[in-house]
Design an enzyme around this catalytic site. Structure first.
Site, PDB file in Angstrom:
ATOM      1  N   ASP A  25      24.040  28.958 -12.265  1.00 56.13           N
ATOM      2  CA  ASP A  25      24.189  30.553 -12.302  1.00 56.13           C
ATOM      3  C   ASP A  25      23.200  30.746 -10.711  1.00 56.13           C
ATOM      4  O   ASP A  25      22.273  30.334 -10.646  1.00 56.13           O
ATOM      5  CB  ASP A  25      23.534  31.180 -13.449  1.00 56.13           C
ATOM      6  CG  ASP A  25      23.864  32.448 -13.563  1.00 56.13           C
ATOM      7  OD1 ASP A  25      23.940  33.210 -12.329  1.00 56.13           O
ATOM      8  OD2 ASP A  25      23.809  33.024 -14.591  1.00 56.13           O
TER       9      ASP A  25
ATOM     10  N   SER B 220      24.293  38.693 -19.504  1.00 58.56           N
ATOM     11  CA  SER B 220      23.476  39.178 -18.258  1.00 58.56           C
ATOM     12  C   SER B 220      22.537  40.099 -18.520  1.00 58.56           C
ATOM     13  O   SER B 220      21.787  40.104 -19.179  1.00 58.56           O
ATOM     14  CB  SER B 220      24.562  39.521 -17.064  1.00 58.56           C
ATOM     15  OG  SER B 220      24.066  39.592 -15.955  1.00 58.56           O
TER      16      SER B 220
ATOM     17  N   HIS C  89      27.826  32.164 -13.308  1.00 56.58           N
ATOM     18  CA  HIS C  89      27.459  33.099 -14.250  1.00 56.58           C
ATOM     19  C   HIS C  89      28.214  33.765 -15.251  1.00 56.58           C
ATOM     20  O   HIS C  89      27.651  33.836 -16.480  1.00 56.58           O
ATOM     21  CB  HIS C  89      26.779  34.474 -13.456  1.00 56.58           C
ATOM     22  CG  HIS C  89      26.316  35.501 -13.848  1.00 56.58           C
ATOM     23  ND1 HIS C  89      24.850  35.367 -14.603  1.00 56.58           N
ATOM     24  CD2 HIS C  89      26.632  36.909 -14.105  1.00 56.58           C
ATOM     25  CE1 HIS C  89      24.745  36.619 -15.019  1.00 56.58           C
ATOM     26  NE2 HIS C  89      25.482  37.526 -15.017  1.00 56.58           N
TER      27      HIS C  89
END
Length: 322
Positions: A259, A145, A289
């Site tokens: 996501d 991320s 995610h």
């Protein structure tokens, strides 16, 4: 860098809180940790101390590590949530070092504040330099991320040479409306350090209810964000996309197609512009995610893909630059 220690009060509290919430559960459960980390702190040039965790492979199986990994976690979380990832990597013969980003977890620094857009990149360079001095080999860089954005930026800007790059749901694009951008610009001008609610909805992190619950109850997970941190995203994403063709190391991208936290289209764009001979991607159409924390069997598929790719790239390490 301070010598690693296991008796730092903040470090011990961080580890204990994570285990208590079950946030490290996965292939290795919170109750049984295959590879316990050694914890320490590293002081950055500006005096901020970051919490470090280092995991070593079993010396009974590996006389020497087959390589090293620097792991960079995502926005608002902390490195203690990656115990199961470290177990997998150690099982492959890799040693792993992860750190809580400044303003995150048990590291120092104002909560969720970036003094300038490249501060996280600079911190990674300092952690990298200390690791290189101790290990004398180029590390594999793994980022999730926000950590994936930092890692992608680090590699494509050629801040330092890396052995390989692994990106998990990297934040290479966000879904930001014009009103949101307008508000961001106002806050960046008037109150860049003002903490506002973090827009991440834990329900969109994983299809595994236990993982969502663990995230919600983890006392080290931050619930706010500032315009200064968002600005580091906006600038970093644009520069990473522009520099994708400058990648020099083999890269694996693991992307959740469903996501809702970051826009996976950013991964597509970055991948398409990276050198074809260096890039590999595994796309999970239904993945949320946090693909390392997804419900089974998807989590197992992600770990298998990561293991397979790493095994194919665990040739003798490149020597570090002179």
């Amino acid at each position: 860098m301070a010598q690693p220690t296991t008796d730092d009060p903040a470090s011990a509290a961080a580890a204990g809180a994570t285990e208590a919430t079950g946030a490290t559960s996965g292939p290795a459960t919170a109750a049984v940790i295959a590879h316990a980390p050694v914890q320490g702190r590293q002081r950055m040039r500006d005096g901020t101390e970051l919490l470090l965790r280092t995991w070593q492979p079993d010396p009974g199986r590996f006389a020497e590590p087959l390589g090293s990994v620097l792991l960079v976690h995502g926005l608002a979380e902390h490195a203690g949530r990656y115990q199961h990832v470290a177990d997998l990597l150690c099982g492959l013969g890799l040693r792993v070092r992860a750190f809580d980003l400044r303003g995150h977890g048990a590291s120092g620094g104002a909560r969720m504040v970036a003094d300038h857009p490249d501060i996280y990149l600079e911190d990674l360079a300092e952690v990298y330099d200390a690791a290189l001095r101790g290990w004398n080999e180029l590390p594999i860089l793994l980022g999730h991320s926000m950590g994936g954005l930092i890692a992608a930026r680090f590699a494509t800007a050629r801040v330092r040479q890396v052995r390989a790059l692994v990106l998990s749901s990297p934040a290479l694009a966000l879904r930001l409306s014009q009103p949101m951008l307008a508000l961001h610009r106002v806050l960046l001008t008037l109150a860049p350090r003002l903490r506002v609610p973090n827009p991440i909805d834990p329900r969109h992190l994983s299809h595994d209810p236990a993982m969502v619950a663990a995230y919600r109850t983890d006392p080290l997970v931050q619930t706010t964000i500032t315009a200064s941190v968002l600005e580091s995203f906006i600038r970093g994403m644009a520069q990473s996309q522009a520099d994708a063709a400058r990648l020099e190391a083999p890269m694996l991208m693991l992307v959740g197609g469903a996501d809702r936290v970051v826009d996976p289209a950013g991964s597509r764009s970055f991948f398409d512009n990276a050198p074809p001979d260096l890039r590999e991607e595994v796309w999970y159409p239904h993945g949320y995610h946090e693909i390392f924390n997804e419900a089974q069997p998807l989590r197992g598929e992600v770990f298998a893909a990561l293991s397979d790719w790493l095994k194919r790239h665990l040739h003798p390490s490149a020597s570090p630059p002179a």
